[in-house]
Design a protein around this motif. Structure first.
Motif, short mmCIF file in Angstrom:
data_model
loop_
_atom_site.label_atom_id
_atom_site.label_comp_id
_atom_site.label_asym_id
_atom_site.label_seq_id
_atom_site.Cartn_x
_atom_site.Cartn_y
_atom_site.Cartn_z
N PHE A 111 -35.12 47.73 32.31
CA PHE A 111 -34.19 48.29 30.85
C PHE A 111 -33.14 49.83 31.19
N LEU A 112 -34.35 50.37 32.03
CA LEU A 112 -33.41 51.89 31.82
C LEU A 112 -31.73 51.62 32.82
N THR A 113 -32.20 50.62 33.66
CA THR A 113 -31.08 50.53 34.22
C THR A 113 -29.84 49.44 33.30
N HIS A 114 -30.06 48.95 32.77
CA HIS A 114 -29.69 47.98 31.65
C HIS A 114 -28.69 49.15 30.52
N VAL A 115 -29.63 49.72 29.63
CA VAL A 115 -28.99 50.32 28.67
C VAL A 115 -28.28 51.79 29.63
N ARG A 116 -28.43 51.95 30.62
CA ARG A 116 -27.75 53.40 31.38
C ARG A 116 -26.95 52.50 32.30
N ASN A 117 -26.37 51.76 31.88
CA ASN A 117 -24.94 51.53 32.88
C ASN A 117 -24.99 51.41 34.94
N GLY A 118 -26.36 50.87 34.35
CA GLY A 118 -25.86 50.77 35.99
C GLY A 118 -27.45 51.92 36.17
N VAL A 119 -27.51 52.92 35.68
CA VAL A 119 -28.68 53.65 36.76
C VAL A 119 -29.80 53.68 36.56
N SER A 120 -30.76 53.20 37.50
CA SER A 120 -32.45 53.46 37.73
C SER A 120 -32.66 54.69 37.23
N ALA A 121 -34.15 54.39 36.92
CA ALA A 121 -34.61 55.67 36.86
C ALA A 121 -34.81 56.42 38.24
N THR A 122 -34.64 57.53 38.29
CA THR A 122 -34.72 58.67 39.34
C THR A 122 -36.26 58.63 38.95
N ALA A 123 -36.32 59.59 40.70
CA ALA A 123 -37.89 59.56 41.63
C ALA A 123 -39.14 60.21 40.43
N ALA A 124 -38.18 61.57 39.74
CA ALA A 124 -39.05 62.24 38.86
C ALA A 124 -39.37 60.72 37.75
N GLU A 125 -38.36 60.26 36.92
CA GLU A 125 -38.96 59.86 36.04
C GLU A 125 -39.84 58.14 36.48
N ILE A 170 -43.21 57.32 34.32
CA ILE A 170 -43.52 56.43 34.11
C ILE A 170 -44.91 55.94 33.86
N ALA A 171 -44.47 55.70 35.91
CA ALA A 171 -45.77 55.10 36.56
C ALA A 171 -47.42 55.88 35.87
N GLU A 172 -46.95 56.83 35.61
CA GLU A 172 -48.50 58.20 34.79
C GLU A 172 -49.02 57.31 33.42
N VAL A 173 -47.49 57.77 32.88
CA VAL A 173 -48.15 56.27 31.66
C VAL A 173 -48.15 55.32 31.95
N VAL A 174 -47.93 54.79 31.86
CA VAL A 174 -47.97 53.42 32.71
C VAL A 174 -49.65 53.07 32.37
N ALA A 175 -50.09 54.02 33.71
CA ALA A 175 -51.56 53.43 34.48
C ALA A 175 -52.90 53.94 32.91
N ALA A 176 -51.84 55.21 32.63
CA ALA A 176 -52.97 55.98 31.29
C ALA A 176 -53.04 54.96 30.51
#
Length: 398
Positions: A352-366, A370-376
């Motif tokens: 989704f981020l790649t789609h709405v951000r003109n091809g830019v995917s999540a950075t390592a920090a992002e 994301i992984a932390e929020v999903v896990a919780a």
């Protein structure tokens, strides 16, 4: 006779939420000094004196102060109303002013000049206030006035009929779109009846000089037909257009010479385009830190708080826009397809981020966040038949 042609003061206009009143006061003080230094006999203000039909009290004060200061130089002043002005309010102002200041707002006065003499004889000044067809049809019954162009053409017939009878030198003042002008998109309000209503240049045949208002940039349509433009920049679209007025000399036989007098620009306007990091740090933009800035950042994706960050370097940044240098082509995938293709919630979010951000995917920090929020917060869901984990979002959509 020496004449100064100015127009479109737009007293009371704001610039991206900022008042321009004090800056305009300084510019008009310089104009007054030019009138004195060049020994001007008559100052023409060709419409749009105010920016609105109901100006604030401070706008009236600035107008009165300026007209009286010009009058103190010994010059006479002729002011006409424009499409931004209320003719009634501007006309009321005339009753409060001293001799030698003429405010023309009544269409019934068209064809009756203000005559001012010099050593070579009289000069007839014909003021044509802005003519809205729907409001002036009753003035001239039996005349077809469906457009503003027709109204100006009729006014010029009245002017030339009177001029033929009187003879002598003459100047006409009008506020309109004349054929051949280059307007600034989004700046000059259209004068129209169902479309751009253009007045033919031949309409203005006759007088020695035509002082026009409405267009904000300096324009010369012929030796004797000119726009002075606004004394200040009121939009970034005007940034490259000089500010000033025309200084006209009429000799005994008519138009003798015309030259341009520059006015100061209180704060220059610039458009800057670069990545946000470059705009914030690059030394090549240092010279613009005190200018009005319209910024475009060219990063592939939206950046966090661009206006707040730009204001730290450019205190007069007025606008900011995202204008990526490269725009990724659409992959043609629908939302449902992306959900089906995702093997996990983090992967779905990254898609989704790649789609709405003109091809830019999540950075390592992002990605870590994301992984932390999903896990919780992601509930356990059954596995797919093939053994892969079914995203909770996919289960919900199913």
């Amino acid at each position: 006779m020496r004449i100064l042609h100015t127009s479109d003061w737009h007293i009371g206009r704001s610039f991206h939420g900022h008042s321009t009143l004090e800056a305009l006061r300084g510019v008009l003080e310089t104009l007054t000094a030019q009138v004195r230094d060049h020994e001007v006999d008559v100052v023409i203000v060709a419409g749009d004196v105010f920016d609105s039909a109901a100006p604030a009290a401070a706008c009236y004060t600035l107008l009165s102060d300026t007209l009286r200061a010009i009058s103190d130089t010994g010059a006479q002043i002729i002011v006409t109303s424009g499409n931004h002005d209320s003719a009634a309010r501007l006309g009321f102002q005339s009753a409060l002013l001293r001799d030698g200041i003429h405010v023309v707002t009544d269409p019934l006065t068209i064809g009756t000049p203000i005559t001012i003499a010099d050593g070579a004889g009289p000069v007839h000044f014909y003021g044509i206030p802005y003519l809205e067809p729907a409001l002036v049809r009753h003035v001239w019954e039996g005349i077809d006035l469906r457009t503003q162009s027709q109204a100006v053409e009729h006014a010029m017939r009245l002017v030339n009929a009177d001029l033929t009878a009187r003879g002598g030198r003459s100047v006409t003042i009008s506020h309109c779109f004349a054929a051949g002008v280059e307007a600034t998109p989004g700046v000059e309000r259209d004068i129209q009846q169902g479309g751009l209503d253009v007045v033919s240049l031949s309409t203005f045949d006759g007088p020695d000089y035509i002082a026009l208002g409405h267009i904000h940039g300096r324009q010369q349509l012929s030796d004797r037909v000119r726009y002075a433009g606004a004394p200040m920049h009121y939009s970034f679209g005007e940034a490259d257009k000089p500010r000033g007025s025309w200084l006209i000399d009429l000799g005994a036989e008519g138009l003798s010479s015309v030259r341009w007098l520059d006015l100061p620009v209180p704060r220059r306007l610039v458009r800057l385009s670069a990545t946000l990091d470059e705009l914030l740090t690059d030394e090549r933009f240092t010279e613009y830190e005190d200018a009005w800035v319209s910024a475009q950042y060219t990063d592939a994706s939206f950046q966090r708080d661009p206006m707040r960050r730009l204001l730290e370097r450019f205190p007069f940044c007025a606008t900011v826009a995202h204008a990526p240098t490269l725009v990724r082509d659409s992959d043609g995938l629908t939302y449902a397809t992306r959900v089906r293709n995702a093997k996990s919630d983090p992967e779905l979010i990254d898609a989704f981020l790649t789609h709405v951000r003109n091809g830019v995917s999540a950075t390592a920090a992002e990605a870590a966040i994301i992984a932390e929020v999903v896990a919780a917060h992601t509930a356990s869901v059954p596995d797919r038949a093939d053994g892969s984990v079914l995203p909770a979002s996919a289960e919900a959509s199913a």
